[in-house]
Scaffold this motif. Structure first.
Motif, PDB file in Angstrom:
ATOM      1  N   HIS A  87     -10.610  -3.998   4.582  1.00 16.73           N
ATOM      2  CA  HIS A  87      -9.441  -3.375   4.802  1.00 16.73           C
ATOM      3  C   HIS A  87     -10.149  -2.632   6.095  1.00 16.73           C
ATOM      4  O   HIS A  87     -10.864  -1.712   5.802  1.00 16.73           O
ATOM      5  CB  HIS A  87      -8.983  -2.477   4.051  1.00 16.73           C
ATOM      6  CG  HIS A  87      -7.939  -1.647   4.494  1.00 16.73           C
ATOM      7  ND1 HIS A  87      -6.405  -1.974   4.881  1.00 16.73           N
ATOM      8  CD2 HIS A  87      -7.666  -0.281   4.913  1.00 16.73           C
ATOM      9  CE1 HIS A  87      -5.886  -1.040   5.677  1.00 16.73           C
ATOM     10  NE2 HIS A  87      -6.803   0.007   5.626  1.00 16.73           N
ATOM     11  N   LYS A 119       0.888   4.579  -0.648  1.00 20.71           N
ATOM     12  CA  LYS A 119       0.574   5.766   0.172  1.00 20.71           C
ATOM     13  C   LYS A 119       1.267   5.674   1.274  1.00 20.71           C
ATOM     14  O   LYS A 119       1.621   6.919   1.953  1.00 20.71           O
ATOM     15  CB  LYS A 119      -0.883   6.031   0.283  1.00 20.71           C
ATOM     16  CG  LYS A 119      -1.677   5.154   1.613  1.00 20.71           C
ATOM     17  CD  LYS A 119      -3.132   5.718   1.456  1.00 20.71           C
ATOM     18  CE  LYS A 119      -3.737   4.897   2.930  1.00 20.71           C
ATOM     19  NZ  LYS A 119      -4.044   3.444   2.541  1.00 20.71           N
ATOM     20  N   ALA A 149       0.806  -1.124   0.078  1.00 15.73           N
ATOM     21  CA  ALA A 149      -0.027   0.001  -0.150  1.00 15.73           C
ATOM     22  C   ALA A 149       1.002   1.317   0.040  1.00 15.73           C
ATOM     23  O   ALA A 149       1.305   1.829   1.221  1.00 15.73           O
ATOM     24  CB  ALA A 149      -1.019  -0.125   1.246  1.00 15.73           C
ATOM     25  N   SER A 181      -6.071   0.663  10.525  1.00 13.24           N
ATOM     26  CA  SER A 181      -4.661   0.777  10.200  1.00 13.24           C
ATOM     27  C   SER A 181      -4.046   0.844  11.771  1.00 13.24           C
ATOM     28  O   SER A 181      -4.893   1.338  12.788  1.00 13.24           O
ATOM     29  CB  SER A 181      -4.106   2.239   9.760  1.00 13.24           C
ATOM     30  OG  SER A 181      -2.788   2.071   9.149  1.00 13.24           O
TER      31      SER A 181
HETATM   32  C1  LIG Z   1      -4.256   2.696   3.627  1.00 15.71           C
HETATM   33  C2  LIG Z   1      -4.668   1.398   3.131  1.00 15.71           C
HETATM   34  C3  LIG Z   1      -3.794   0.348   3.256  1.00 15.71           C
HETATM   35  C4  LIG Z   1      -2.780   0.169   3.974  1.00 15.71           C
HETATM   36  O1  LIG Z   1      -2.774   0.371   5.262  1.00 15.71           O
HETATM   37  P1  LIG Z   1      -1.723   0.207   6.417  1.00 15.71           P
HETATM   38  O2  LIG Z   1      -2.158   0.418   7.868  1.00 15.71           O
HETATM   39  O3  LIG Z   1      -0.663   1.226   6.163  1.00 15.71           O
HETATM   40  O4  LIG Z   1      -1.048  -1.328   6.539  1.00 15.71           O
HETATM   41  C5  LIG Z   1      -4.214  -0.899   2.712  1.00 15.71           C
HETATM   42  N1  LIG Z   1      -5.432  -1.063   1.964  1.00 15.71           N
HETATM   43  C6  LIG Z   1      -6.297   0.172   1.761  1.00 15.71           C
HETATM   44  C7  LIG Z   1      -7.420   0.050   0.929  1.00 15.71           C
HETATM   45  C8  LIG Z   1      -5.712   1.314   2.334  1.00 15.71           C
HETATM   46  O5  LIG Z   1      -6.540   2.553   2.431  1.00 15.71           O
END
Ligand SMILES: *Cc1c(COP(=O)(O)O)cnc(C)c1O
Length: 426
Positions: A207, A68, A66, A210
């Motif tokens: 998901h 970002k 991911a 975080s």
């Molecule tokens: C931000 C995000 C992730 C990654 O999350 P982490 O907590 O950094 O592992 C995975 N999938 C989606 C859809 C996200 O928005």
């Protein structure tokens, strides 16, 4: 002062009186690059990835980083070379993956607000999957795909309504969130997707948040998702892959998230017991791959003793390290060359004109102006969230690989911060 082992930081340690990352003294990095500067350990990223890979032995799993969390091209290059795909949330991130040598077929496109232009670009490149977050998006993606004579591969991001027990701003799988399709309406939405000729249903996604530090929310979400897979497949719609998202936490301040391999051992035990262990899986980890691989080095500008508080004013700020201001997050702060003697209680703050511009509160530090501090656990959601607020150019970045230091981003000049702005003709 020697601290041979800094919790959660296997690639950062004091050697004598020098804080080192792998084989490099961080004081040398600060001296060569100036401050603030981010330094990332390549070995730390690869060992975080290896923990997942150990948990996936004998299974079919595609890891999609991911990006970002940290989207520097050199960081992406490391993960692409290691076989990772990418979880993206914009056309900008798509362009970065391509620039770093990532494969379009291993890209997952997440996010609640994909534009038609972004959909078109991703379809033309042949990305692996769109993780669709609403019925409206489904309809638009179908239209865009039909207009290109293509079929868009889709998963629905379902919202399992599980509490990940994390900060509300980074909790995404509860009913009140903007993300995903409600569990209750997921089957109906899948049936709609299956009717649309511009779409090919390929998977299911969730998901839940975080910085998750417990296994239970994952296990609960998995049960909910598997219940749905059974219902959707019973309705005649095959699910080729199951995507469990990202979200695994890291140790910022004595946090004890499960290790990736241990977590997946538990999750596969459940998958096996329910008969899904040999399916194709995807995961989208971000923070857990890069968070503890990075530090931000910053110089103490002034010490400012006060009646109620003593301030240690450093040259990094909320525009470089936004997590404390955004989430009241904790980052460990260490001197790169500690001084002998007792410390005093200080608030470590940046120069930005906001009271929210603090980096660490009530820290015991023995420092003077001119000293360099390392803000730890700064590999994720720091540089990628940085801004030019107060017309501060963004920090430089280096990648450390053994004893080598590679500059992977130049410090942004002030002139660069106003490129594209125009004076009005008088
Ligand atoms: C931000 C995000 C992730 C990654 O999350 P982490 O907590 O950094 O592992 C995975 N999938 C989606 C859809 C996200 O928005």
């Amino acid at each position: 002062m020697t601290a041979p082992n800094i919790p959660g930081q296997p690639h950062i340690a004091y050697q004598g009186n020098n804080l080192c990352m792998e084989g490099v003294k961080l004081s040398d990095v600060a001296a060569q690059m100036g401050t603030p500067v981010f330094a990332y350990s390549k070995a730390s990223m690869l060992s975080a990835l290896a923990a997942y890979q150990r948990g996936f032995e004998g299974r079919k799993v595609q890891i999609c980083y991911a990006m970002k969390a940290n989207s520097n091209l050199a960081v992406l290059q490391i993960f692409a070379k290691a076989g990772c795909g990418f979880d993206i949330v914009s056309a900008g991130e798509l362009a970065r993956v391509l620039a770093a040598g990532g494969e379009p077929s291993k890209i997952i496109f997440s996010g609640v607000g994909k534009t038609r232009a972004e959909m078109k670009q991703a379809l033309e490149l042949g990305i692996g999957c769109f993780n669709v977050e609403s019925e409206a998006e489904l309809e638009v993606l179908n239209e865009v795909a039909l207009s290109l004579g293509k079929k868009a591969p889709v998963s629905l991001r379902v919202n399992p309504n599980v509490d990940p027990k994390t900060h509300p701003y980074i909790s995404t799988g509860l009913k009140g969130n903007k993300f995903g399709v409600a569990h209750e309406s997921a089957l109906q939405t899948y049936q709609r997707a299956a009717q649309l000729l511009g779409l090919a249903v390929v998977g299911i996604d969730c998901h839940i948040g975080s910085q998750i530090t417990e296994a239970t929310p994952y296990l609960d979400a998995m049960d909910r998702v598997l219940d749905l897979v059974a219902d959707i497949e019973a309705a005649g719609i095959p699910i080729h892959h199951i995507d469990f998202g990202g979200g695994l936490g890291i140790d910022y301040n004595g946090d004890t998230p499960p290790a990736a391999d241990q977590l997946w051992k538990q999750l596969f035990a459940k998958l096996d017991s329910r008969g899904y262990g040999q399916r194709q899986f995807m995961i989208e980890p971000g923070r857990s791959l890069v968070g503890n691989a990075g530090v931000c080095l910053s110089e103490v500008v002034f010490m400012k003793p006060g009646e109620q508080k003593n301030f240690c004013i450093i040259d990094a700020a909320m525009n470089d390290l936004p997590r404390p201001a955004m989430y009241q997050a904790f980052h460990q702060i260490l001197p790169v060359t500690p001084r002998a003697g007792e410390g005093t209680l200080v608030d470590v703050v940046g120069p930005v004109c906001e009271s929210g511009d603090w980096i660490g509160r009530d820290r015991t530090l023995n420092v003077q102006a001119g000293d360099t501090l390392a803000v730890l656990s700064a590999g994720a959601y720091c540089m990628s969230m940085s801004s030019n607020y107060n017309t501060r150019g963004r920090a430089a970045e280096v990648l450390i690989d053994g004893t080598e230091v590679h500059v992977i981003r130049d410090r942004e000049t002030v002139a660069q911060t106003f490129v594209g702005e125009h004076l009005v003709k008088a």
